[in-house]
Design a protein around this motif. Structure first.
Motif, PDB file in Angstrom:
ATOM      1  N   VAL A   1     -10.447 -12.411   9.831  1.00 61.26           N
ATOM      2  CA  VAL A   1     -10.117 -11.082  10.296  1.00 61.26           C
ATOM      3  C   VAL A   1      -9.896 -10.047   9.057  1.00 61.26           C
ATOM      4  O   VAL A   1      -8.998 -10.363   8.379  1.00 61.26           O
ATOM      5  CB  VAL A   1      -8.823 -11.057  11.101  1.00 61.26           C
ATOM      6  CG1 VAL A   1      -8.358  -9.922  11.559  1.00 61.26           C
ATOM      7  CG2 VAL A   1      -9.153 -11.998  12.339  1.00 61.26           C
ATOM      8  N   VAL A   2     -10.590  -9.115   8.902  1.00 63.04           N
ATOM      9  CA  VAL A   2     -10.696  -8.484   7.535  1.00 63.04           C
ATOM     10  C   VAL A   2     -10.168  -6.997   7.838  1.00 63.04           C
ATOM     11  O   VAL A   2     -10.816  -6.178   8.832  1.00 63.04           O
ATOM     12  CB  VAL A   2     -12.077  -8.147   6.891  1.00 63.04           C
ATOM     13  CG1 VAL A   2     -11.958  -7.551   5.550  1.00 63.04           C
ATOM     14  CG2 VAL A   2     -12.503  -9.622   6.778  1.00 63.04           C
ATOM     15  N   SER A   3      -9.027  -6.401   7.316  1.00 67.11           N
ATOM     16  CA  SER A   3      -8.479  -5.295   7.445  1.00 67.11           C
ATOM     17  C   SER A   3      -8.368  -4.346   6.223  1.00 67.11           C
ATOM     18  O   SER A   3      -8.334  -5.039   5.087  1.00 67.11           O
ATOM     19  CB  SER A   3      -7.156  -5.250   8.371  1.00 67.11           C
ATOM     20  OG  SER A   3      -7.195  -5.920   9.378  1.00 67.11           O
ATOM     21  N   ALA A   4      -8.445  -3.197   6.320  1.00 68.90           N
ATOM     22  CA  ALA A   4      -8.276  -2.420   5.184  1.00 68.90           C
ATOM     23  C   ALA A   4      -7.968  -0.970   5.365  1.00 68.90           C
ATOM     24  O   ALA A   4      -8.455  -0.444   6.548  1.00 68.90           O
ATOM     25  CB  ALA A   4      -9.516  -2.484   4.256  1.00 68.90           C
ATOM     26  N   PRO A   5      -7.305  -0.070   4.470  1.00 70.85           N
ATOM     27  CA  PRO A   5      -7.295   1.389   4.776  1.00 70.85           C
ATOM     28  C   PRO A   5      -8.794   1.887   4.537  1.00 70.85           C
ATOM     29  O   PRO A   5      -9.672   1.470   4.084  1.00 70.85           O
ATOM     30  CB  PRO A   5      -6.310   1.800   3.674  1.00 70.85           C
ATOM     31  CG  PRO A   5      -5.921   0.548   3.094  1.00 70.85           C
ATOM     32  CD  PRO A   5      -6.638  -0.496   3.471  1.00 70.85           C
ATOM     33  N   SER A   6      -9.085   2.936   5.578  1.00 67.64           N
ATOM     34  CA  SER A   6     -10.136   3.727   5.487  1.00 67.64           C
ATOM     35  C   SER A   6     -10.613   4.253   4.064  1.00 67.64           C
ATOM     36  O   SER A   6      -9.689   4.678   3.423  1.00 67.64           O
ATOM     37  CB  SER A   6     -10.023   4.612   6.542  1.00 67.64           C
ATOM     38  OG  SER A   6     -11.322   5.633   6.326  1.00 67.64           O
TER      39      SER A   6
ATOM     40  N   SER B   1      -5.660   1.976  -6.036  1.00 70.58           N
ATOM     41  CA  SER B   1      -4.411   3.235  -6.046  1.00 70.58           C
ATOM     42  C   SER B   1      -4.920   3.978  -4.873  1.00 70.58           C
ATOM     43  O   SER B   1      -5.762   4.326  -4.380  1.00 70.58           O
ATOM     44  CB  SER B   1      -4.451   3.737  -7.513  1.00 70.58           C
ATOM     45  OG  SER B   1      -5.630   4.686  -7.460  1.00 70.58           O
ATOM     46  N   LEU B   2      -3.779   4.754  -4.534  1.00 76.77           N
ATOM     47  CA  LEU B   2      -4.020   5.953  -3.552  1.00 76.77           C
ATOM     48  C   LEU B   2      -4.782   6.945  -3.993  1.00 76.77           C
ATOM     49  O   LEU B   2      -5.815   7.490  -3.280  1.00 76.77           O
ATOM     50  CB  LEU B   2      -2.532   6.483  -3.195  1.00 76.77           C
ATOM     51  CG  LEU B   2      -1.945   5.668  -2.243  1.00 76.77           C
ATOM     52  CD1 LEU B   2      -0.495   6.378  -1.870  1.00 76.77           C
ATOM     53  CD2 LEU B   2      -2.539   5.396  -0.840  1.00 76.77           C
ATOM     54  N   GLU B   3      -4.723   7.270  -5.413  1.00 78.08           N
ATOM     55  CA  GLU B   3      -5.590   8.136  -6.151  1.00 78.08           C
ATOM     56  C   GLU B   3      -7.079   7.821  -5.745  1.00 78.08           C
ATOM     57  O   GLU B   3      -7.961   8.389  -5.646  1.00 78.08           O
ATOM     58  CB  GLU B   3      -5.315   8.484  -7.404  1.00 78.08           C
ATOM     59  CG  GLU B   3      -4.056   8.956  -7.737  1.00 78.08           C
ATOM     60  CD  GLU B   3      -2.907   8.137  -7.436  1.00 78.08           C
ATOM     61  OE1 GLU B   3      -3.163   6.978  -7.601  1.00 78.08           O
ATOM     62  OE2 GLU B   3      -1.698   8.626  -7.257  1.00 78.08           O
TER      63      GLU B   3
ATOM     64  N   ALA C   1      -3.970   5.644   6.027  1.00 74.08           N
ATOM     65  CA  ALA C   1      -4.466   4.442   4.973  1.00 74.08           C
ATOM     66  C   ALA C   1      -3.187   4.054   4.435  1.00 74.08           C
ATOM     67  O   ALA C   1      -3.069   2.805   4.516  1.00 74.08           O
ATOM     68  CB  ALA C   1      -5.083   5.200   4.005  1.00 74.08           C
ATOM     69  N   TRP C   2      -2.071   4.840   4.347  1.00 75.74           N
ATOM     70  CA  TRP C   2      -0.596   4.435   4.111  1.00 75.74           C
ATOM     71  C   TRP C   2      -0.314   3.458   5.131  1.00 75.74           C
ATOM     72  O   TRP C   2       0.336   2.559   4.859  1.00 75.74           O
ATOM     73  CB  TRP C   2      -0.028   5.594   3.813  1.00 75.74           C
ATOM     74  CG  TRP C   2       1.333   5.157   3.087  1.00 75.74           C
ATOM     75  CD1 TRP C   2       1.633   5.066   1.717  1.00 75.74           C
ATOM     76  CD2 TRP C   2       2.716   4.697   3.697  1.00 75.74           C
ATOM     77  NE1 TRP C   2       2.874   4.607   1.417  1.00 75.74           N
ATOM     78  CE2 TRP C   2       3.535   4.355   2.469  1.00 75.74           C
ATOM     79  CE3 TRP C   2       3.161   4.661   5.088  1.00 75.74           C
ATOM     80  CZ2 TRP C   2       4.905   3.933   2.856  1.00 75.74           C
ATOM     81  CZ3 TRP C   2       4.086   4.069   5.108  1.00 75.74           C
ATOM     82  CH2 TRP C   2       5.166   3.620   3.982  1.00 75.74           C
ATOM     83  N   ASP C   3      -0.332   3.813   6.241  1.00 74.15           N
ATOM     84  CA  ASP C   3       0.172   3.249   7.224  1.00 74.15           C
ATOM     85  C   ASP C   3      -0.383   1.815   7.641  1.00 74.15           C
ATOM     86  O   ASP C   3      -0.061   0.780   7.504  1.00 74.15           O
ATOM     87  CB  ASP C   3       0.037   3.811   8.453  1.00 74.15           C
ATOM     88  CG  ASP C   3       0.567   3.235   9.940  1.00 74.15           C
ATOM     89  OD1 ASP C   3       1.710   2.694   9.896  1.00 74.15           O
ATOM     90  OD2 ASP C   3      -0.140   3.000  10.968  1.00 74.15           O
TER      91      ASP C   3
END
Ligand code: 5GP
Length: 216
Positions: free
Chosen positions: A18-23, A135-137, A161-163
Protein backbone atom coordinates in the motif's frame (compact mmCIF):
# COMPACT_ATOMS: atom_id res chain seq x y z
CA UNK A 1 17.82 -23.97 -8.09
CA UNK A 2 15.15 -21.53 -7.04
CA UNK A 3 15.42 -17.80 -7.41
CA UNK A 4 15.00 -16.25 -3.99
CA UNK A 5 14.17 -12.88 -5.49
CA UNK A 6 11.28 -14.24 -7.54
CA UNK A 7 7.60 -13.61 -6.78
CA UNK A 8 5.47 -15.46 -4.29
CA UNK A 9 6.16 -19.14 -3.76
CA UNK A 10 3.56 -21.77 -4.57
CA UNK A 11 0.73 -21.81 -2.06
CA UNK A 12 1.72 -18.47 -0.57
CA UNK A 13 -0.59 -15.50 -0.43
CA UNK A 14 0.46 -12.56 -2.52
CA UNK A 15 1.99 -9.55 -0.82
CA UNK A 16 -0.18 -6.47 -0.51
CA UNK A 17 1.77 -3.23 -0.88
CA UNK A 18 0.00 0.00 0.00
CA UNK A 19 1.72 3.16 -1.21
CA UNK A 20 0.66 6.65 -0.12
CA UNK A 21 2.19 10.08 -0.64
CA UNK A 22 1.24 13.71 -0.73
CA UNK A 23 0.18 14.81 -4.17
CA UNK A 24 3.32 15.99 -6.03
CA UNK A 25 5.75 13.69 -4.19
CA UNK A 26 6.31 11.67 -7.36
CA UNK A 27 4.53 8.52 -6.19
CA UNK A 28 2.86 7.70 -9.48
CA UNK A 29 6.10 7.92 -11.49
CA UNK A 30 7.96 5.89 -8.89
CA UNK A 31 5.29 3.19 -8.83
CA UNK A 32 5.24 3.08 -12.63
CA UNK A 33 9.02 2.60 -12.70
CA UNK A 34 8.85 -0.03 -9.95
CA UNK A 35 6.27 -2.06 -11.88
CA UNK A 36 8.42 -1.92 -14.99
CA UNK A 37 11.25 -3.66 -13.16
CA UNK A 38 8.92 -5.84 -11.05
CA UNK A 39 6.28 -6.87 -13.60
CA UNK A 40 4.94 -9.63 -11.36
CA UNK A 41 3.41 -6.97 -9.08
CA UNK A 42 -0.07 -5.98 -10.23
CA UNK A 43 -1.38 -2.47 -9.77
CA UNK A 44 -4.95 -2.33 -8.51
CA UNK A 45 -7.10 -0.01 -10.65
CA UNK A 46 -9.27 2.17 -8.40
CA UNK A 47 -12.75 3.54 -8.97
CA UNK A 48 -13.15 7.30 -8.88
CA UNK A 49 -15.77 9.96 -9.44
CA UNK A 50 -13.21 12.48 -10.68
CA UNK A 51 -13.08 13.36 -14.36
CA UNK A 52 -10.28 11.78 -16.40
CA UNK A 53 -7.23 13.98 -16.92
CA UNK A 54 -5.70 14.33 -20.35
CA UNK A 55 -4.23 11.00 -21.42
CA UNK A 56 -6.00 8.95 -18.75
CA UNK A 57 -7.87 5.89 -19.94
CA UNK A 58 -10.90 4.28 -18.36
CA UNK A 59 -10.01 0.87 -16.95
CA UNK A 60 -6.27 1.60 -17.12
CA UNK A 61 -5.60 4.57 -14.82
CA UNK A 62 -8.95 4.42 -13.06
CA UNK A 63 -12.45 3.10 -13.53
CA UNK A 64 -14.23 6.42 -14.00
CA UNK A 65 -17.77 6.35 -12.62
CA UNK A 66 -20.35 8.96 -11.62
CA UNK A 67 -21.30 9.68 -8.00
CA UNK A 68 -24.50 7.61 -8.21
CA UNK A 69 -22.64 4.52 -9.44
CA UNK A 70 -20.00 5.00 -6.76
CA UNK A 71 -22.66 5.29 -4.04
CA UNK A 72 -24.33 2.11 -5.30
CA UNK A 73 -20.99 0.29 -4.95
CA UNK A 74 -20.60 1.64 -1.40
CA UNK A 75 -24.10 0.39 -0.51
CA UNK A 76 -23.38 -2.99 -2.07
CA UNK A 77 -20.23 -3.27 0.06
CA UNK A 78 -18.19 -3.55 -3.11
CA UNK A 79 -15.17 -1.67 -1.76
CA UNK A 80 -12.32 -2.90 0.42
CA UNK A 81 -11.75 0.75 1.22
CA UNK A 82 -12.93 4.09 -0.06
CA UNK A 83 -12.33 7.71 0.80
CA UNK A 84 -13.02 11.24 -0.27
CA UNK A 85 -9.94 13.12 -1.49
CA UNK A 86 -10.33 16.73 -2.62
CA UNK A 87 -13.91 16.80 -3.98
CA UNK A 88 -13.91 13.29 -5.35
CA UNK A 89 -14.47 9.78 -4.11
CA UNK A 90 -11.96 6.99 -4.65
CA UNK A 91 -12.24 3.30 -3.83
CA UNK A 92 -10.59 -0.08 -4.23
CA UNK A 93 -12.99 -2.77 -5.41
CA UNK A 94 -13.11 -5.92 -3.34
CA UNK A 95 -14.11 -8.12 -6.30
CA UNK A 96 -10.80 -9.50 -7.45
CA UNK A 97 -8.49 -8.37 -4.70
CA UNK A 98 -8.91 -11.32 -2.35
CA UNK A 99 -8.89 -13.88 -5.16
CA UNK A 100 -5.68 -12.46 -6.56
CA UNK A 101 -3.97 -12.44 -3.19
CA UNK A 102 -5.17 -15.99 -2.53
CA UNK A 103 -3.78 -17.00 -5.93
CA UNK A 104 -0.37 -15.68 -4.87
CA UNK A 105 -0.39 -12.48 -6.90
CA UNK A 106 1.49 -9.55 -5.35
CA UNK A 107 -0.66 -6.42 -5.47
CA UNK A 108 0.06 -2.73 -5.09
CA UNK A 109 -2.51 -0.14 -4.08
CA UNK A 110 -1.81 3.54 -4.64
CA UNK A 111 -4.22 5.11 -2.20
CA UNK A 112 -4.43 7.89 0.38
CA UNK A 113 -3.87 7.55 4.15
CA UNK A 114 -7.58 7.12 4.90
CA UNK A 115 -7.78 4.16 2.55
CA UNK A 116 -4.48 2.74 3.80
CA UNK A 117 -5.88 2.77 7.31
CA UNK A 118 -8.96 0.79 6.21
CA UNK A 119 -6.81 -1.71 4.31
CA UNK A 120 -4.63 -2.30 7.40
CA UNK A 121 -7.77 -3.06 9.41
CA UNK A 122 -8.78 -5.75 6.95
CA UNK A 123 -5.37 -7.06 5.92
CA UNK A 124 -3.04 -7.10 8.90
CA UNK A 125 -0.13 -8.18 6.68
CA UNK A 126 -0.44 -5.25 4.27
CA UNK A 127 2.90 -3.51 3.79
CA UNK A 128 2.59 0.26 4.08
CA UNK A 129 5.04 2.46 2.21
CA UNK A 130 4.97 6.23 2.54
CA UNK A 131 6.68 8.36 -0.10
CA UNK A 132 7.56 11.87 1.04
CA UNK A 133 9.10 14.80 -0.83
CA UNK A 134 12.44 16.16 0.43
CA UNK A 135 10.79 19.45 1.47
CA UNK A 136 7.53 21.36 1.21
CA UNK A 137 9.32 23.80 -1.12
CA UNK A 138 10.18 20.95 -3.48
CA UNK A 139 6.59 19.78 -3.34
CA UNK A 140 5.22 23.21 -4.20
CA UNK A 141 7.72 23.52 -7.03
CA UNK A 142 6.56 20.19 -8.46
CA UNK A 143 2.90 21.14 -8.14
CA UNK A 144 3.54 24.48 -9.85
CA UNK A 145 5.69 22.75 -12.45
CA UNK A 146 2.62 20.88 -13.70
CA UNK A 147 1.48 24.34 -14.78
CA UNK A 148 -2.17 23.37 -14.76
CA UNK A 149 -3.49 24.61 -11.44
CA UNK A 150 -4.44 28.07 -10.18
CA UNK A 151 -2.89 29.51 -6.99
CA UNK A 152 -6.07 28.60 -5.12
CA UNK A 153 -5.85 24.98 -6.17
CA UNK A 154 -2.11 24.87 -5.35
CA UNK A 155 -2.86 26.22 -1.89
CA UNK A 156 -5.51 23.56 -1.30
CA UNK A 157 -3.20 20.86 -2.58
CA UNK A 158 -0.42 22.04 -0.26
CA UNK A 159 -2.79 21.90 2.73
CA UNK A 160 -3.91 18.43 1.66
CA UNK A 161 -0.26 17.39 1.18
CA UNK A 162 0.59 18.51 4.70
CA UNK A 163 -2.35 16.51 6.01
CA UNK A 164 -1.21 13.39 4.13
CA UNK A 165 2.37 13.90 5.35
CA UNK A 166 1.22 14.04 8.96
CA UNK A 167 0.25 10.34 8.69
CA UNK A 168 3.69 9.01 7.72
CA UNK A 169 4.15 7.18 11.04
CA UNK A 170 1.25 4.82 10.24
CA UNK A 171 3.37 3.12 7.55
CA UNK A 172 6.05 0.42 7.72
CA UNK A 173 8.49 2.15 5.37
CA UNK A 174 9.35 5.74 4.56
CA UNK A 175 10.98 6.66 1.25
CA UNK A 176 12.13 10.24 0.62
CA UNK A 177 11.89 11.01 -3.06
CA UNK A 178 14.74 13.48 -3.49
CA UNK A 179 16.73 11.57 -6.12
CA UNK A 180 14.37 9.48 -8.26
CA UNK A 181 16.76 6.58 -8.87
CA UNK A 182 17.71 6.36 -5.19
CA UNK A 183 14.03 6.32 -4.20
CA UNK A 184 13.30 3.65 -6.83
CA UNK A 185 16.21 1.58 -5.51
CA UNK A 186 14.77 1.85 -2.03
CA UNK A 187 11.35 0.71 -3.19
CA UNK A 188 12.98 -2.31 -4.85
CA UNK A 189 14.80 -3.08 -1.58
CA UNK A 190 11.50 -3.05 0.29
CA UNK A 191 9.95 -5.47 -2.19
CA UNK A 192 13.00 -7.75 -2.00
CA UNK A 193 13.11 -7.64 1.80
CA UNK A 194 9.42 -8.48 2.14
CA UNK A 195 9.83 -11.42 -0.23
CA UNK A 196 12.77 -12.66 1.83
CA UNK A 197 10.92 -12.78 5.15
CA UNK A 198 11.68 -16.03 6.93
CA UNK A 199 8.26 -17.77 6.95
CA UNK A 200 7.79 -17.20 3.23
CA UNK A 201 11.34 -18.27 2.44
CA UNK A 202 11.09 -21.30 4.71
CA UNK A 203 7.97 -22.45 2.86
CA UNK A 204 9.63 -21.91 -0.50
CA UNK A 205 12.78 -23.74 0.50
CA UNK A 206 11.14 -26.33 2.74
CA UNK A 207 12.64 -29.31 0.92
CA UNK A 208 16.17 -27.86 0.96
CA UNK A 209 15.94 -26.95 4.62
CA UNK A 210 14.54 -30.40 5.49
CA UNK A 211 17.38 -32.08 3.58
CA UNK A 212 19.96 -30.05 5.45
CA UNK A 213 18.35 -30.47 8.85
CA UNK A 214 17.76 -34.19 8.44
CA UNK A 215 21.15 -34.77 6.93
CA UNK A 216 23.03 -35.13 10.19
P1 5GP B 1 -5.46 11.70 -8.23
O1 5GP B 1 -6.83 12.32 -8.40
O2 5GP B 1 -4.37 12.73 -8.24
O3 5GP B 1 -5.22 10.57 -9.20
O4 5GP B 1 -5.42 11.04 -6.77
C1 5GP B 1 -5.70 11.82 -5.63
C2 5GP B 1 -5.44 10.99 -4.39
O5 5GP B 1 -6.36 9.90 -4.31
C3 5GP B 1 -4.05 10.37 -4.31
O6 5GP B 1 -3.56 10.55 -2.99
C4 5GP B 1 -4.31 8.91 -4.57
O7 5GP B 1 -3.37 8.09 -3.94
C5 5GP B 1 -5.66 8.74 -3.93
N1 5GP B 1 -6.36 7.53 -4.43
C6 5GP B 1 -6.35 7.02 -5.68
N2 5GP B 1 -7.09 5.89 -5.74
C7 5GP B 1 -7.56 5.69 -4.49
C8 5GP B 1 -8.36 4.66 -3.90
O8 5GP B 1 -8.81 3.71 -4.52
N3 5GP B 1 -8.63 4.79 -2.58
C9 5GP B 1 -8.16 5.84 -1.82
N4 5GP B 1 -8.46 5.84 -0.52
N5 5GP B 1 -7.39 6.81 -2.35
C10 5GP B 1 -7.10 6.74 -3.65
Amino acid sequence: MTDSSAGSGAGDHGLLFVVSAPSGAGKTSLVKALLEVEPSIQLSVSYTTRAPREGEQDGVHYHFVDAAAFDRMVEANAFVEYARVFDNAYGTAAATLREELDAGVDLLLEIDWQGARQVRERFADAIGIFVAPPSLEALEERLRGRGKDSDDVIERRMAQAWDELSHHAEYDYLVINDDFSVALGELRCIVAAERLREPRQARRHAATLARMLNGR
